[in-house]
Design an enzyme around this catalytic site. Structure first.
Site, PDB file in Angstrom:
ATOM      1  N   ASP A 166     -33.591   4.358 -55.931  1.00 29.43           N
ATOM      2  CA  ASP A 166     -34.098   3.904 -54.641  1.00 29.43           C
ATOM      3  C   ASP A 166     -34.294   5.053 -53.652  1.00 29.43           C
ATOM      4  O   ASP A 166     -33.457   5.950 -53.543  1.00 29.43           O
ATOM      5  CB  ASP A 166     -33.122   2.869 -54.072  1.00 29.43           C
ATOM      6  CG  ASP A 166     -33.651   2.170 -52.839  1.00 29.43           C
ATOM      7  OD1 ASP A 166     -34.871   2.207 -52.615  1.00 29.43           O
ATOM      8  OD2 ASP A 166     -32.830   1.589 -52.106  1.00 29.43           O
ATOM      9  N   HIS A 167     -35.374   4.993 -52.912  1.00 32.55           N
ATOM     10  CA  HIS A 167     -35.677   5.944 -51.825  1.00 32.55           C
ATOM     11  C   HIS A 167     -35.496   7.394 -52.264  1.00 32.55           C
ATOM     12  O   HIS A 167     -34.803   8.177 -51.614  1.00 32.55           O
ATOM     13  CB  HIS A 167     -34.819   5.631 -50.595  1.00 32.55           C
ATOM     14  CG  HIS A 167     -35.400   4.523 -49.759  1.00 32.55           C
ATOM     15  ND1 HIS A 167     -36.445   4.726 -48.896  1.00 32.55           N
ATOM     16  CD2 HIS A 167     -35.106   3.209 -49.695  1.00 32.55           C
ATOM     17  CE1 HIS A 167     -36.766   3.567 -48.313  1.00 32.55           C
ATOM     18  NE2 HIS A 167     -35.972   2.634 -48.795  1.00 32.55           N
ATOM     19  N   GLU A 275     -42.705   1.946 -56.971  1.00 35.27           N
ATOM     20  CA  GLU A 275     -42.809   1.436 -55.606  1.00 35.27           C
ATOM     21  C   GLU A 275     -43.025   2.591 -54.639  1.00 35.27           C
ATOM     22  O   GLU A 275     -42.346   3.618 -54.712  1.00 35.27           O
ATOM     23  CB  GLU A 275     -41.554   0.661 -55.210  1.00 35.27           C
ATOM     24  CG  GLU A 275     -41.559   0.230 -53.741  1.00 35.27           C
ATOM     25  CD  GLU A 275     -40.712  -0.977 -53.456  1.00 35.27           C
ATOM     26  OE1 GLU A 275     -41.000  -2.035 -54.058  1.00 35.27           O
ATOM     27  OE2 GLU A 275     -39.767  -0.875 -52.660  1.00 35.27           O
ATOM     28  N   LYS A 317     -30.171  -2.653 -40.175  1.00 33.50           N
ATOM     29  CA  LYS A 317     -29.255  -2.924 -41.280  1.00 33.50           C
ATOM     30  C   LYS A 317     -28.311  -4.088 -40.974  1.00 33.50           C
ATOM     31  O   LYS A 317     -27.672  -4.132 -39.928  1.00 33.50           O
ATOM     32  CB  LYS A 317     -28.421  -1.674 -41.588  1.00 33.50           C
ATOM     33  CG  LYS A 317     -29.239  -0.435 -41.918  1.00 33.50           C
ATOM     34  CD  LYS A 317     -30.067  -0.621 -43.173  1.00 33.50           C
ATOM     35  CE  LYS A 317     -30.814   0.653 -43.542  1.00 33.50           C
ATOM     36  NZ  LYS A 317     -31.643   0.497 -44.740  1.00 33.50           N
ATOM     37  N   HIS A 349     -38.336  -3.906 -47.201  1.00 31.02           N
ATOM     38  CA  HIS A 349     -37.141  -3.062 -47.200  1.00 31.02           C
ATOM     39  C   HIS A 349     -36.203  -3.452 -46.061  1.00 31.02           C
ATOM     40  O   HIS A 349     -36.619  -4.056 -45.079  1.00 31.02           O
ATOM     41  CB  HIS A 349     -37.528  -1.591 -47.070  1.00 31.02           C
ATOM     42  CG  HIS A 349     -38.072  -1.017 -48.337  1.00 31.02           C
ATOM     43  ND1 HIS A 349     -38.177   0.330 -48.580  1.00 31.02           N
ATOM     44  CD2 HIS A 349     -38.534  -1.624 -49.473  1.00 31.02           C
ATOM     45  CE1 HIS A 349     -38.681   0.543 -49.772  1.00 31.02           C
ATOM     46  NE2 HIS A 349     -38.914  -0.633 -50.337  1.00 31.02           N
TER      47      HIS A 349
END
Length: 492
Positions: A166-167, A275, A317, A349
């Site tokens: 991820d990321h 992605e 978040k 996201h």
């Protein structure tokens, strides 16, 4: 499930009470001439292997009798498990299947995650970690996938799951994730996307645009200007200023995407979902910006599986959406239409707990999307601790207060610990109420790295959650299930 004679063999060999031998019946599987079952023996999970055959003989473990051995949950044994039980291997799901990422900072949440998806049309991405999360938790891609694969075996889950690096921003990190068998790569272009472009005057933007090669400028002007692009029944046009700003924001990122795609992802030895993340930027992704990125990807023959734009409002978040839901709906409708036109999924996201806009997301994506959640599973772990070990919760809360300002460096949050009541003033039974407050949720969400850095706290966290494994699972099923239902991904 465990025959009495084998239970007796284990008890005598390890000098433990038979009641200390617990089994996970869903894990039971027969392969060749061997039988395999995940057990918790004296509070440690191991594979009980009995019988004979290639699978049995290859598993590393301690023989308790000629055809009985206990095998630890090591990386080596995970690879053997993958070889003989292919359902424990991650998969890529492509552009048409709804997927839902459920990051797990502790490696304990996967059983609950799996149970959350039993009645869902979405496929879970069970291994999902960014480099930052790996650094703050002291884990590795290998360890994350080990934990997930053993949990898949524990649950007897055969529905398929993904593994997301991820990321990621650096080629070496992408190579690391791919070599570990990850089936999804989320490329984060935030360090390359142009910043400060929205604040430029038209003349300032025009001057910077002049630095691009003439050939590039001629190509994109011919491709985008004086043309209408149908988006959800309406025509989308680029003014010259629109195009200039799109080029200034995204052109370098497109070069980077092309390099990563052809140098690494196309050469991977297994299928990979790709992605593209353009969400962690200061610029809201306009319809023109999204369309520009999609068309440039198509021009460069780069095929993505999903794209995460930067939406209007705030996806902070661990709390609900902040902003005008009407404006969000209008923008999301455009983004979903562009994604459909080019055949990839829209990705959401920081998707944890955005309950007020989930129905809107479900309405316009029509069950073809990707959603990322992460810290919400950590918060459910903290909620479980608040209920079952109040003293530990208070220590975690205090540690979080001590490091909130340091942790804010990595996150955009609006939570204010000054608005959070001292946990020493609350009764034990009221502590889980902290998980209902946005301020305390963000306090606990972003400070996990400092909490887990404390060896004593970390040890007690694991001991508590392992002791109350079922309760933690139940919380996850309820909480993740609420996400899936509101996005219309639940079949219930």
């Amino acid at each position: 499930m465990i025959p009495a004679a084998i239970r007796e063999t284990i008890s005598k060999a390890l000098d433990i009470d038979p009641e200390q031998i617990l089994e996970y019946p869903s894990s039971y599987v027969e392969s060749g001439e061997g039988r395999f079952l995940l057990c918790k023996i004296a509070d440690t999970k191991k594979i009980l292997a009995t019988g004979k055959g290639d699978f049995f003989s290859r598993l590393h473990g301690s023989y308790l009798a000629e055809a009985v051995k206990l095998c630890p949950l090591t990386h080596e044994n995970r690879l053997i498990l993958n070889k003989y039980l292919p359902f424990t291997l991650p998969s890529a799901f492509g552009r048409k299947t709804a997927t839902f990422g459920v990051g797990d900072r502790l490696g304990l949440a996967t059983p609950g995650h799996i149970r959350s998806f039993q009645n869902s049309r979405a496929k879970p991405v069970l291994a999902q970690q960014s480099k930052r999360e790996l650094s703050l938790t002291g884990r590795s891609y290998e360890k994350v996938l080990d934990d997930v694969c053993f949990a898949v075996f524990q649950e007897g889950y055969r529905g398929g799951f993904g593994a997301d690096g991820d990321h990621l921003k650096k080629p070496e990190d992408i190579v690391d994730a791919l070599n570990c068998g990850y089936t999804m790569i989320t490329l984060d272009c935030s360090d390359i996307i142009g910043r400060g472009i929205e604040g430029l005057s038209e003349s300032e933007a025009e001057i910077l645009y002049g630095d691009f090669p003439e050939e590039y400028r001629a190509r994109i002007e011919n491709a985008y200007l004086s043309k209408g692009f149908p988006i959800d029944g309406e025509e989308c046009f680029f003014s010259r200023d629109d195009l200039i700003r799109c080029a200034l924001i995204y052109s370098k990122a497109m070069d980077f995407v092309r390099e990563i795609y052809f140098s690494y992802l196309k050469k991977a030895d297994h299928p990979v979902d790709f992605e593209l993340s353009i969400d962690e930027t200061e610029s809201v992704t306009t319809a023109q910006g999204h369309l520009f990125v999609a068309m440039e990807l198509e021009y460069n023959n780069v095929e993505i599986t999903s794209l995460a734009p930067r939406f209007i409002g705030e996806f902070q978040k661990g709390i609900d959406y902040i902003g005008d839901s009407g404006e969000f709906e209008m923008q999301l409708k455009q983004h979903a239409a562009i994604a459909r036109r080019f055949g990839y999924k829209l990705s959401i996201h920081s998707g944890s707990d955005k309950f007020s806009v989930f129905p809107i997301i479900g309405k316009y994506t029509d069950g073809v999307l990707h959603v990322k959640t992460s810290g919400t599973s950590w918060l459910e772990a903290i909620r479980t601790i608040a209920d079952k070990n109040p003293a530990l919760y208070r220590k975690i809360h205090q540690k979080a207060l001590e490091h909130f300002e340091e942790s804010k460096v990595h996150y955009h949050v609006s939570g204010d610990p000054a608005r959070v009541e001292d946990p020493m003033l609350r009764k034990d039974e009221a502590l889980s109420g902290y998980l209902e407050s946005d301020d305390s949720r963000q306090l606990l969400h972003i400070t996990y790295g400092f909490v887990l850095e404390d060896a004593d706290l970390k040890k007690e966290i694991y001991e508590t959650l392992e002791r109350y494994e079922d309760q933690y699972c139940e919380r996850l099923v309820s909480h993740i299930g609420r996400h899936l239902k509101l996005i219309n991904l639940s079949e219930e």
